[in-house]
Motif scaffolding. Sequence first.
Motif, mmCIF file in Angstrom:
data_model
loop_
_atom_site.group_PDB
_atom_site.id
_atom_site.type_symbol
_atom_site.label_atom_id
_atom_site.label_comp_id
_atom_site.label_asym_id
_atom_site.label_seq_id
_atom_site.Cartn_x
_atom_site.Cartn_y
_atom_site.Cartn_z
ATOM 1 N N ALA A 195 0.816 -1.217 0.000
ATOM 2 C CA ALA A 195 0.000 0.000 0.000
ATOM 3 C C ALA A 195 0.848 1.265 0.000
ATOM 4 O O ALA A 195 0.344 2.361 -0.275
ATOM 5 N N ARG A 196 2.138 1.124 0.281
ATOM 6 C CA ARG A 196 3.024 2.287 0.228
ATOM 7 C C ARG A 196 3.160 2.831 -1.189
ATOM 8 O O ARG A 196 3.342 4.031 -1.394
ATOM 9 N N THR A 197 3.074 1.929 -2.163
ATOM 10 C CA THR A 197 3.304 2.332 -3.555
ATOM 11 C C THR A 197 2.149 1.997 -4.493
ATOM 12 O O THR A 197 2.205 2.327 -5.674
ATOM 13 N N HIS A 198 1.110 1.315 -3.981
ATOM 14 C CA HIS A 198 -0.015 0.923 -4.817
ATOM 15 C C HIS A 198 -1.326 1.287 -4.118
ATOM 16 O O HIS A 198 -1.389 1.321 -2.890
ATOM 17 N N PRO A 199 -2.378 1.553 -4.887
ATOM 18 C CA PRO A 199 -3.691 1.878 -4.289
ATOM 19 C C PRO A 199 -4.401 0.622 -3.794
ATOM 20 O O PRO A 199 -5.505 0.296 -4.212
ATOM 21 N N LEU A 200 -3.752 -0.108 -2.922
ATOM 22 C CA LEU A 200 -4.249 -1.394 -2.423
ATOM 23 C C LEU A 200 -4.803 -1.232 -1.017
ATOM 24 O O LEU A 200 -4.220 -0.535 -0.180
ATOM 25 N N ARG A 201 -5.933 -1.890 -0.765
ATOM 26 C CA ARG A 201 -6.520 -1.888 0.567
ATOM 27 C C ARG A 201 -6.939 -3.308 0.933
ATOM 28 O O ARG A 201 -7.224 -4.125 0.054
ATOM 29 N N LEU A 202 -6.976 -3.578 2.225
ATOM 30 C CA LEU A 202 -7.501 -4.850 2.718
ATOM 31 C C LEU A 202 -9.001 -4.702 2.881
ATOM 32 O O LEU A 202 -9.472 -3.911 3.708
#
Length: 208
Positions: A87-94
């Motif tokens: 999530a530091r470098t990508h628009p990723l969420r849990l």
Amino acid sequence: MDCVEAGGPPAGAGCGGYVVGETVKLLKELNAFDEYDVILFDVLGDVVCGGFAAPLNYSDYCMIVTDNGFDALFAANRIAASVREKARTHPLRLAGLIGNRTSKRDLIDKYIDSVPMPVLEILPLIEDIRVSRVKGKTLFEMAETDPTLSYVCDYYLNIADQILSEPEGVVPQDVPDRELFSLLSDFYLNPSQPPVQNKELELDLMMV
């Protein structure tokens, strides 16, 4: 709906994580990520291997599937760590956690008290889930001839509704390994005792 299986090398002869990473690259080259509205990528639970974590580079959400046991939740924490890092470098969420084939959720609840995250669903011990795999059918296909299975499908439809609603999700703050080991092992080594008044009531009943 289309399905692709990424086959690995023969047991003991190669790296499955490498195959997953190469499969993701191939799907990107084939523009598969632009051809579908929803893509689900199912990978092994412990993502200390960068290959197994490769799909997270292209994902909007991660869903953790676990049971109510020590080992599974230890692996779940590793996945949470991977999501935090990606999530530091990508628009990723849990998106959340799914309890699978478990009659209890007490250890799951103990974990999410330390690592706050949504619980999308808790699936009970349903043998038909395992039977469907042996039969090579989805539960929805089995429900077409056995309406009693429709309630099982509802669990999955609930999960799908939550994901399609594009939830905000979370960036989890995983627990360090030693701290998590202490947290989860304490659950087994020092189970909570019933209140004292219950013990007294039990003794009174025994005396009667």
